[in-house]
Design an enzyme around this catalytic site. Structure first.
Site, PDB file in Angstrom:
ATOM      1  N   GLU A 264       0.827  -1.214   0.000  1.00 25.75           N
ATOM      2  CA  GLU A 264       0.000   0.000   0.000  1.00 25.75           C
ATOM      3  C   GLU A 264       0.861   1.264   0.000  1.00 25.75           C
ATOM      4  O   GLU A 264       1.890   1.329   0.671  1.00 25.75           O
ATOM      5  CB  GLU A 264      -0.891  -0.018   1.243  1.00 25.75           C
ATOM      6  CG  GLU A 264      -1.804   1.179   1.411  1.00 25.75           C
ATOM      7  CD  GLU A 264      -2.576   1.131   2.721  1.00 25.75           C
ATOM      8  OE1 GLU A 264      -3.531   1.921   2.865  1.00 25.75           O
ATOM      9  OE2 GLU A 264      -2.232   0.315   3.602  1.00 25.75           O
ATOM     10  N   LYS A 321      -9.732   2.444  -2.917  1.00 27.41           N
ATOM     11  CA  LYS A 321     -10.230   1.890  -1.659  1.00 27.41           C
ATOM     12  C   LYS A 321     -11.574   2.522  -1.313  1.00 27.41           C
ATOM     13  O   LYS A 321     -11.723   3.742  -1.351  1.00 27.41           O
ATOM     14  CB  LYS A 321      -9.209   2.148  -0.549  1.00 27.41           C
ATOM     15  CG  LYS A 321      -9.581   1.539   0.793  1.00 27.41           C
ATOM     16  CD  LYS A 321      -8.502   1.823   1.828  1.00 27.41           C
ATOM     17  CE  LYS A 321      -8.846   1.184   3.168  1.00 27.41           C
ATOM     18  NZ  LYS A 321      -7.847   1.514   4.205  1.00 27.41           N
ATOM     19  N   CYS A 375      -5.584  -2.722   2.748  1.00 25.06           N
ATOM     20  CA  CYS A 375      -5.447  -2.631   4.204  1.00 25.06           C
ATOM     21  C   CYS A 375      -6.706  -3.068   4.937  1.00 25.06           C
ATOM     22  O   CYS A 375      -7.070  -4.233   4.962  1.00 25.06           O
ATOM     23  CB  CYS A 375      -5.041  -1.209   4.581  1.00 25.06           C
ATOM     24  SG  CYS A 375      -4.571  -1.029   6.323  1.00 25.06           S
TER      25      CYS A 375
END
Length: 498
Positions: A264, A321, A375
């Site tokens: 990430e 995301k 994540c």
């Protein structure tokens, strides 16, 4: 007679909090699942000793607060990365998080307690009520299912039941196998049903675990990159070029894999101005496709993103995301909170990051289709279930440097293992500071890089298993079954009370 009946209430509440802290030893990195079972068995007599529903609620709140305070103690770590700005919030964050999540359990204890009810039936009702509240905890507002009871089982045969019932079903089975047994042991009678529930759960676990299909390995070699950039240095101009150069070195290493995965936010530039970095990555990859994490802007909005560079080094895929971490990536009422100096820890503006449109699939060349997770998204089973189709593998990129070096990264890893079992899919996991790992469809870590170590690993990609029952049905059957149990138990208890 229940031995806890005559104890002072303050003592029972204190013992409940201690039992909650004990139960958290079943979670990573300890993995002492027996401690969780013992704590739940001993919780039942304390619950049955409460004289009123109000006292039952306080007792449930104390147990859950002890459990979440221990389980989520890692949560102070992100506030210490930039201590000058955020350290003052750390104790408030842990206390409010633990106490707030415990309210779900307090409500379940309040609903389930009927002082004149049958003890074993009360314990069964409590197990069902807590299970429903755990479902609510995972979905209400943005949800926060971290430290669910099912997580203690991941590295045991019981963890395979995730492919049948998912995390809430396995958590409910854990409660039904322990709380009624604790009630029977405390009163020294009524053993028939609790024993049947416990033995039945054990037989189901062992029988199903041995019936799982074998994992088959493909010939595809995947490289997972782990630069090990500490969070306080990650964006420092003196260090960021070093971490980028480290990833380039790992990417260029021989022999060549078929896919490379960076973690990430691994590129020290925004996507709009990152072409020189992307060219360097493509040169190092030598024709190997690369997934990598990067930030990007779109007008006033910013996104935490993943892109795919194909064999020619051209950007072919983009994923933003969509399930953001509150107070990490955004702050509710951000511009108002910014006036008081409160910002998302991973963002520099009041509103923080913007959410992408939702779960999506990304093409990964000859390896098939990937379901990207950035994540925090791997914590949520609903984020995987909401995918528009079935992937060939799960792909998580993460920056667990935020989570410190104690329990947080390991608990995050366990939840990635859970998603693999639930879906019957392999999981590639590239983490900035670790743990980077290949996880097979049974949730087993086949190869990993330790936490806090820079390096890369080349590993074969397991083939996906057929879709699991849980992947097909999701959480709805479990929730409906719990409601079907809850309603008659509630009606019976209501008649007892009146």
């Amino acid at each position: 007679m229940n031995p806890a009946q005559g104890w002072p209430f303050w003592l029972r509440v204190t013992l409940a909090a201690l039992l909650g802290a004990l139960a958290a030893f079943g979670l990573a990195p300890y993995g002492v699942w027996v401690a969780t079972l013992i704590a739940l068995v001993l919780l039942a007599p304390l619950f049955l000793s409460t004289e009123t529903r109000r006292r039952a609620a306080w007792l449930g709140w104390a147990f859950a607060t002890g459990y979440f305070a221990h389980a989520l103690s890692w949560i102070i770590e992100p506030f210490l990365v930039d201590a000058e700005r955020h350290a003052w919030m750390a104790p408030f964050a842990l206390n409010f998080m633990a106490g707030g999540l415990a309210l779900f359990w307090a409500l379940a204890f309040w609903i389930a307690r009927r002082p004149d009810g049958r003890p074993v039936a009360q314990a069964i009702f409590l197990a069902v009520a807590v299970s429903l509240m755990e479902c609510a905890r995972g979905y209400v507002l943005t949800g926060f299912p971290w430290a669910g009871l099912a997580q203690v089982w991941v590295d045991t045969p019981a963890g395979q039941l995730l492919s049948l019932f998912g995390p809430y079903g396995l958590g409910a089975l854990t409660l039904l196998a322990t709380l009624p047994l604790g009630a029977a042991l405390a009163l020294r009678n009524g053993f028939a049903l609790p024993t049947a529930l416990t033995i039945g759960a054990a037989c189901l676990i062992l029988g199903y675990a041995v019936s799982r299909p074998a994992v088959i390995w493909t010939d595809h070699i995947v490289r997972l990159i782990q630069p090990n950039a500490p969070q306080h240095q990650k964006w420092d101009p003196d260090y960021a070029p070093l971490f980028f150069a480290r990833q380039i070195e790992f990417t260029a290493a021989e022999p060549r894999p078929e896919l490379i995965v960076w973690p990430e936010t691994s590129v020290p530039a925004w996507l709009g101005s990152a072409q020189p970095y992307l060219n360097t990555i493509a040169d190092a990859a030598q024709g190997t496709p690369v997934f990598l994490g990067i930030q990007r802007g779109d007008g006033p909005q910013i996104y935490n993103s993943m892109i795919y560079l194909n064999e020619k080094g051209q950007q072919q895929g983009l994923y933003d995301k969509h399930h953001l971490a509150p107070f990490g990536e955004y702050v509710p009422f951000g511009e108002v909170m910014a006036r008081f100096g409160i910002y998302g820890m991973a963002a520099t503006t009041g509103h923080g990051f913007s959410a992408g449109p939702g779960a999506a699939l990304m093409e990964a060349g000859k390896l098939g289709m990937a379901l990207p997770l950035i994540c925090y998204e791997a914590v949520f089973t609903q984020d995987v279930l909401s995918a528009p189709g079935r992937a060939d593998f799960l792909l998580q990129i993460t920056n667990d440097a935020w989570f410190g070096t104690r329990s947080g990264p390991y608990q995050h890893l366990v939840q990635a293992q859970m998603r693999a079992i639930e879906q019957g899919l392999p999981m590639m996991r590239s983490a900035n500071t670790g743990v980077s790992a290949m996880i097979d469809p049974h949730g087993r870590i086949t190869k990993a890089l330790p936490l806090g170590q820079a390096g890369y690993l080349d590993t074969k990609l397991p083939a996906p298993l057929p879709p699991t029952l849980y992947a097909t049905m999701g959480d709805n059957p479990v929730i409906l079954m719990l409601l079907a149990l809850f309603v008659p138990l509630w009606l019976v208890n209501r008649r007892v009370e009146t």
